[in-house]
Design a protein around this motif. Sequence first.
Motif, PDB file in Angstrom:
ATOM      1  N   THR A 153      66.053  60.539  24.522  1.00  0.00           N
ATOM      2  CA  THR A 153      66.170  60.988  25.908  1.00  0.00           C
ATOM      3  C   THR A 153      65.961  59.837  26.898  1.00  0.00           C
ATOM      4  O   THR A 153      65.892  60.067  28.110  1.00  0.00           O
ATOM      5  N   ARG A 156      68.718  59.305  29.909  1.00  0.00           N
ATOM      6  CA  ARG A 156      69.456  60.459  30.419  1.00  0.00           C
ATOM      7  C   ARG A 156      69.428  60.531  31.940  1.00  0.00           C
ATOM      8  O   ARG A 156      70.409  60.917  32.574  1.00  0.00           O
ATOM      9  N   GLU A 157      68.295  60.178  32.520  1.00  0.00           N
ATOM     10  CA  GLU A 157      68.143  60.304  33.970  1.00  0.00           C
ATOM     11  C   GLU A 157      68.453  59.006  34.711  1.00  0.00           C
ATOM     12  O   GLU A 157      68.827  59.036  35.882  1.00  0.00           O
ATOM     13  N   ARG A 158      68.279  57.882  34.050  1.00  0.00           N
ATOM     14  CA  ARG A 158      68.475  56.592  34.728  1.00  0.00           C
ATOM     15  C   ARG A 158      69.017  55.569  33.744  1.00  0.00           C
ATOM     16  O   ARG A 158      68.486  55.412  32.649  1.00  0.00           O
TER      17      ARG A 158
END
Length: 207
Positions: A153, A156-158
Amino acid sequence: MTPEGVAELFFRADGSYLFARWGRPIVPIVFGVEDKTLATVKGAFEAVVALAGHKMAETDPELGANCMVFFFRDWAELLEVPDLDRLIPDLAPLVERLDAGGANQYRAFRFDPDGAIRAAFVFVRMDRALSKVSAETLALSQVVQTVLLWSDTAFRERSPLAVAGDTTILRPDIAALIRAAYDPVLPAVARDPSHALRLFARMEPTQ
């Protein structure tokens, strides 16, 4: 970046902490690209490996090439690669699952008995989104995500990359972390979250 931020990059979705780096020189081979793009991908490997203070080699005595990068248009093309099903167990159901999920990339790792990275397989499906990305950016992104066993993970966001003017570069905090991860004082494999504190301590002088 904080110690907690470092740890999050190696905490997997199941809650376990797992860090691993390469335990042998990296020998990449790239399939499915033109010579110009091949040079770009090899250049990305050289840059990231030099940053880490690790090594590359012309051949792996056991495997020949130990980091295989495939570029293609359709997941089904992988089923036509000779002997790939011997390297990637359950290749057919994996391809079916990735195709059904609309995935455009996948990485698989193999490990030495001590847990260090022994080999990596990188699959990049050039869909419409990735086709808009420059070869330099795409190559750097894939190499960075292969030089360590990041969490499933982690990005995933950045993204691990950042834009500086007209150029895409490796985020300074990620660069510092990669350098720290290959400090010979640290273990090649770690499963205790306290390891993140040791990584962070070695990042501070470079920040």
